[in-house]
Design a protein around this motif. Sequence first.
Motif, PDB file in Angstrom:
ATOM      1  N   HIS A 294      13.314  -3.547   3.496  1.00  0.00           N
ATOM      2  CA  HIS A 294      12.559  -2.507   2.810  1.00  0.00           C
ATOM      3  C   HIS A 294      12.366  -2.860   1.330  1.00  0.00           C
ATOM      4  N   HIS A 295      13.415  -3.358   0.705  1.00  0.00           N
ATOM      5  CA  HIS A 295      13.332  -3.753  -0.702  1.00  0.00           C
ATOM      6  C   HIS A 295      12.306  -4.872  -0.887  1.00  0.00           C
ATOM      7  N   ILE A 297       9.652  -5.526   1.000  1.00  0.00           N
ATOM      8  CA  ILE A 297       8.305  -4.995   1.168  1.00  0.00           C
ATOM      9  C   ILE A 297       7.871  -4.199  -0.061  1.00  0.00           C
ATOM     10  N   GLN A 298       8.761  -3.365  -0.553  1.00  0.00           N
ATOM     11  CA  GLN A 298       8.423  -2.529  -1.707  1.00  0.00           C
ATOM     12  C   GLN A 298       8.086  -3.340  -2.953  1.00  0.00           C
ATOM     13  N   ASN A 299       8.616  -4.547  -3.051  1.00  0.00           N
ATOM     14  CA  ASN A 299       8.465  -5.340  -4.264  1.00  0.00           C
ATOM     15  C   ASN A 299       7.434  -6.452  -4.139  1.00  0.00           C
ATOM     16  N   PRO A 308       2.789   0.743  -4.012  1.00  0.00           N
ATOM     17  CA  PRO A 308       3.677  -0.216  -3.340  1.00  0.00           C
ATOM     18  C   PRO A 308       3.586  -0.066  -1.823  1.00  0.00           C
ATOM     19  N   LEU A 309       3.877  -1.147  -1.126  1.00  0.00           N
ATOM     20  CA  LEU A 309       3.903  -1.087   0.323  1.00  0.00           C
ATOM     21  C   LEU A 309       5.061  -0.217   0.790  1.00  0.00           C
ATOM     22  N   ALA A 310       4.906   0.345   1.980  1.00  0.00           N
ATOM     23  CA  ALA A 310       5.930   1.220   2.551  1.00  0.00           C
ATOM     24  C   ALA A 310       6.163   0.832   4.010  1.00  0.00           C
ATOM     25  N   GLU A 314       7.631   5.786   6.669  1.00  0.00           N
ATOM     26  CA  GLU A 314       8.140   6.239   5.377  1.00  0.00           C
ATOM     27  C   GLU A 314       7.287   7.353   4.794  1.00  0.00           C
TER      28      GLU A 314
END
Length: 354
Positions: A294-295, A297-299, A308-310, A314
């Motif tokens: 998840h980290h 993808i978000q970054n 940002p992507l989720a 989510e």
Amino acid sequence: MDEAVKKISFESLRGFTQELFIVGGMRPQEAAWYAETIVQANLWGIDSHGVIRVPTYFNRVLVDAINRRAEIRTIRKAPAITLVDADGAAGAVAGRVAMEQAIKDARVYGIGAAGVTNSNHFGAAALYSQLAVKQGMVGIAMTNVMPLIAAPCAKAPVVGNNPISVAIPTYCEFPFSLDMSMSVAAGGKLRLAVAKGEKIPYGWGIDKDGKATDDPRRVLEGFLLPIGGYKGLGLAYAVDILSGVITGGLFADQMRSMYHDPDVPSLTGHFMIAMNLSAWIQPEEMKRRMEYYHHFIQNVPMADGAAPLAFPGELEARQEQKRRREGIPVPVRTIGSLERLKGQYHIQSNLDEV
């Protein structure tokens, strides 16, 4: 707030819908679950599968297109495999029975699969895949419907807008929960646009003459377009085969629509898989690895101004939190239909605005 909608508390929507189905003759426990699935779709923001469909579902209960007293039974059983005859039950009721059986088998064998025949529309597929997640399992749910999607250059629909959902435990704030149909936009979104009096984007579908249009009514009279061209069609075929062909149910042009044939059972098929995640990985390790995923993808760097992507699921989880606090936006046309049913059938529950 949009003048075409009012915000109604999720508790009152659930209570109203439950009472309506009980008055229609459904068993109280099944009516409660049916109402829960419908309002949960709204909480997630999947309004095309929410209370907008209640009048249609209720009318089908009244005419026994949905069997209000169905006797669901297992007609084939093997290790980790179950085939269920839904006896014309509400799809939500039959879908739950099937996924719960798949979960039961997965506890014993590590994986379980359950097919359903002789059912009806089951709403949002994530409702069933997330039943597995709540038991610490991976859940996969799918169903087939009447052909609504046209292949590129085709003059008639060739396959249903067959949805599939994959849900995976993360042991974090929300699960990974992918829920997608095979068209650019679901038919329910077109009906929602009609209810709101809105246009739709070009590319969602074509009219009966094969021409592009932004009028949802013309697309409902015509055809939906698939995601990814022939790739989306291939996925839709696969869901149809798993849900209809191998279960011995209906498939392809044998399928019925609850909108085109409102007074007869749809005879829809479903297919559920549950996989016991603990047979693969322990919860603590899964949580650590999914947090990393998840980290990551978000970054991922995004263009200026882009969000940002989720993870899939989510945004729905965030939407649920908001709508539990602020209410569910319901089209005033739908509220009017529900209020008419309230008066006609002497429903005691109210639709409380927030």
